[in-house]
Design a protein around this motif. Structure first.
Motif, PDB file in Angstrom:
ATOM      1  N   LEU A 236      -5.868  -0.652   1.844  1.00 39.66           N
ATOM      2  CA  LEU A 236      -5.600   0.768   2.092  1.00 39.66           C
ATOM      3  C   LEU A 236      -6.888   1.481   2.470  1.00 39.66           C
ATOM      4  O   LEU A 236      -6.948   2.215   3.465  1.00 39.66           O
ATOM      5  N   LYS A 237      -7.931   1.259   1.688  1.00 43.89           N
ATOM      6  CA  LYS A 237      -9.195   1.929   1.967  1.00 43.89           C
ATOM      7  C   LYS A 237      -9.753   1.503   3.318  1.00 43.89           C
ATOM      8  O   LYS A 237     -10.287   2.331   4.073  1.00 43.89           O
TER       9      LYS A 237
ATOM     10  N   ASP B 243       0.824  -1.208   0.000  1.00 46.47           N
ATOM     11  CA  ASP B 243       0.000   0.000   0.000  1.00 46.47           C
ATOM     12  C   ASP B 243       0.859   1.260   0.000  1.00 46.47           C
ATOM     13  O   ASP B 243       0.516   2.251  -0.655  1.00 46.47           O
ATOM     14  N   LEU B 244       1.975   1.221   0.705  1.00 42.08           N
ATOM     15  CA  LEU B 244       2.893   2.364   0.669  1.00 42.08           C
ATOM     16  C   LEU B 244       3.430   2.603  -0.742  1.00 42.08           C
ATOM     17  O   LEU B 244       3.590   3.756  -1.167  1.00 42.08           O
ATOM     18  N   ASP B 245       3.676   1.527  -1.456  1.00 36.67           N
ATOM     19  CA  ASP B 245       4.193   1.665  -2.826  1.00 36.67           C
ATOM     20  C   ASP B 245       3.208   2.402  -3.734  1.00 36.67           C
ATOM     21  O   ASP B 245       3.614   3.029  -4.721  1.00 36.67           O
ATOM     22  N   LEU B 246       1.925   2.332  -3.406  1.00 35.76           N
ATOM     23  CA  LEU B 246       0.928   3.056  -4.196  1.00 35.76           C
ATOM     24  C   LEU B 246       0.970   4.553  -3.929  1.00 35.76           C
ATOM     25  O   LEU B 246       0.663   5.360  -4.815  1.00 35.76           O
TER      26      LEU B 246
ATOM     27  N   ALA C  98      -7.391   8.765  -4.271  1.00 34.40           N
ATOM     28  CA  ALA C  98      -8.590   8.086  -4.776  1.00 34.40           C
ATOM     29  C   ALA C  98      -8.223   6.900  -5.658  1.00 34.40           C
ATOM     30  O   ALA C  98      -8.827   5.823  -5.557  1.00 34.40           O
ATOM     31  N   ALA C  99      -7.222   7.082  -6.511  1.00 30.09           N
ATOM     32  CA  ALA C  99      -6.795   5.989  -7.384  1.00 30.09           C
ATOM     33  C   ALA C  99      -6.220   4.836  -6.571  1.00 30.09           C
ATOM     34  O   ALA C  99      -6.485   3.661  -6.854  1.00 30.09           O
ATOM     35  N   ALA C 100      -5.433   5.166  -5.544  1.00 31.16           N
ATOM     36  CA  ALA C 100      -4.826   4.120  -4.717  1.00 31.16           C
ATOM     37  C   ALA C 100      -5.894   3.344  -3.949  1.00 31.16           C
ATOM     38  O   ALA C 100      -5.816   2.118  -3.824  1.00 31.16           O
ATOM     39  N   MET C 101      -6.907   4.045  -3.432  1.00 32.12           N
ATOM     40  CA  MET C 101      -7.973   3.350  -2.710  1.00 32.12           C
ATOM     41  C   MET C 101      -8.790   2.460  -3.644  1.00 32.12           C
ATOM     42  O   MET C 101      -9.272   1.401  -3.229  1.00 32.12           O
ATOM     43  N   SER C 102      -8.935   2.874  -4.884  1.00 30.38           N
ATOM     44  CA  SER C 102      -9.642   2.040  -5.862  1.00 30.38           C
ATOM     45  C   SER C 102      -8.878   0.758  -6.148  1.00 30.38           C
ATOM     46  O   SER C 102      -9.471  -0.292  -6.416  1.00 30.38           O
TER      47      SER C 102
ATOM     48  N   VAL D  73     -12.070  10.083   1.689  1.00 29.13           N
ATOM     49  CA  VAL D  73     -12.045   8.647   1.989  1.00 29.13           C
ATOM     50  C   VAL D  73     -13.446   8.057   1.897  1.00 29.13           C
ATOM     51  O   VAL D  73     -13.628   6.913   1.464  1.00 29.13           O
ATOM     52  N   LEU D  74     -14.441   8.852   2.258  1.00 28.89           N
ATOM     53  CA  LEU D  74     -15.823   8.380   2.245  1.00 28.89           C
ATOM     54  C   LEU D  74     -16.477   8.472   0.872  1.00 28.89           C
ATOM     55  O   LEU D  74     -17.638   8.079   0.705  1.00 28.89           O
ATOM     56  N   GLY D  75     -15.729   9.012  -0.096  1.00 29.87           N
ATOM     57  CA  GLY D  75     -16.260   9.093  -1.449  1.00 29.87           C
ATOM     58  C   GLY D  75     -16.706  10.473  -1.871  1.00 29.87           C
ATOM     59  O   GLY D  75     -17.168  10.667  -3.002  1.00 29.87           O
ATOM     60  N   GLY D  76     -16.590  11.457  -0.991  1.00 31.64           N
ATOM     61  CA  GLY D  76     -16.933  12.829  -1.339  1.00 31.64           C
ATOM     62  C   GLY D  76     -15.769  13.538  -2.004  1.00 31.64           C
ATOM     63  O   GLY D  76     -14.684  12.979  -2.163  1.00 31.64           O
ATOM     64  N   ASP D  77     -15.983  14.811  -2.360  1.00 28.46           N
ATOM     65  CA  ASP D  77     -14.895  15.564  -2.985  1.00 28.46           C
ATOM     66  C   ASP D  77     -14.782  16.995  -2.462  1.00 28.46           C
ATOM     67  O   ASP D  77     -13.882  17.726  -2.857  1.00 28.46           O
TER      68      ASP D  77
END
Length: 236
Positions: A121-122, A20-23, A112-116, A85-89
């Motif tokens: 991670l998410k 996850d750190l690598d992301l 956002a890309a990393a959590m996807s 984190v919750l999906g808002g912006d």
């Protein structure tokens, strides 16, 4: 950025797996965070998130006519950008630096890309957001039901946890915003804690002399969110 010799102080970054750190690490930028640096603006897009390595950030709610109060506190245990984190912006409140420090800046799009890409991670970041919401709920409870000296004791303990030092820079003006009271009220509460030998206050600085004494004064207002953090995220 190179990740070969980095030792993080931020508790979330320290808890991440190597995968996850690598992301995240190629996009992390080390930044200084001077006093009053804005990290999020209410109702505005969240462009970056910050993982604090030192210092403290305050989440501050605002209603008209300058009535501001702190609703959340973020230090090296956490990060900004909870709604992301919750999906808002967009940010619900202002967040700015209350005690100067430093940390890592990460573009919101990269997080956002990393959590996807990573469910682990998410999951970790969602647990952190949960602990922040618990903290915020206790702040609401304490502000409604606790005396000012109890609220100040709790707040000083929370700051002490995040700066890892008994001495930190803070003004009466900032404390009035953090506690949602007028400056004269802050002065009286500080003098009361000083009179009990629990703190020493000088211009723009607080020294905690008796942490255990502050804990007693807080009278149950402190520790439940702190214990919940370790229970959910585990010890390092």
């Amino acid at each position: 950025m190179s990740n070969q010799s980095i030792t993080y102080r931020n508790a979330l970054l320290k808890r991440l797996s190597r995968a996850d750190l690598d992301l995240l690490e190629p996009h992390l930028k080390r930044v200084d965070l001077p006093l009053r640096t804005p990290l999020e603006n209410a109702k505005s897009l969240i462009e970056d998130v910050y993982f604090l390595e030192s210092g403290i950030a305050s989440v501050v709610a605002r209603i008209p006519n300058g009535r501001d109060t702190e609703v959340g506190l973020i230090g090296l245990e956490g990060m900004t950008g909870s709604l992301l984190v919750l999906g808002g912006d967009r940010a619900a409140h202002d967040t700015y630096v209350q005690v100067a420090g430093d940390g890592y800046q990460l573009p919101a799009s990269k997080l956002a890309a990393a959590m996807s890409e990573s469910t682990t991670l998410k999951a970790l970041l969602l647990l952190y957001v949960h602990t922040l919401f618990v903290q915020i709920s206790y702040t609401a409870l304490v502000n409604a039901r606790s005396k000012l000296d109890e609220r100040l004791a709790r707040w000083l303990l929370m700051c002490r946890d995040r700066v890892s030092d008994d001495r930190f820079a803070i003004t009466h003006e900032f404390m009035s915003v953090m506690l949602g009271v007028r400056r004269p009220g802050v002065t009286v509460a500080i003098q009361e804690l000083e009179g009990r030998g629990l703190i020493r206050a000088s211009r723009g600085e607080i020294l905690i002399s008796d942490r255990d004494g502050l804990f007693q004064i807080a009278d149950g207002a402190y520790s439940e969110p702190e214990q919940g953090y370790e229970r959910l995220l585990g010890k390092i």
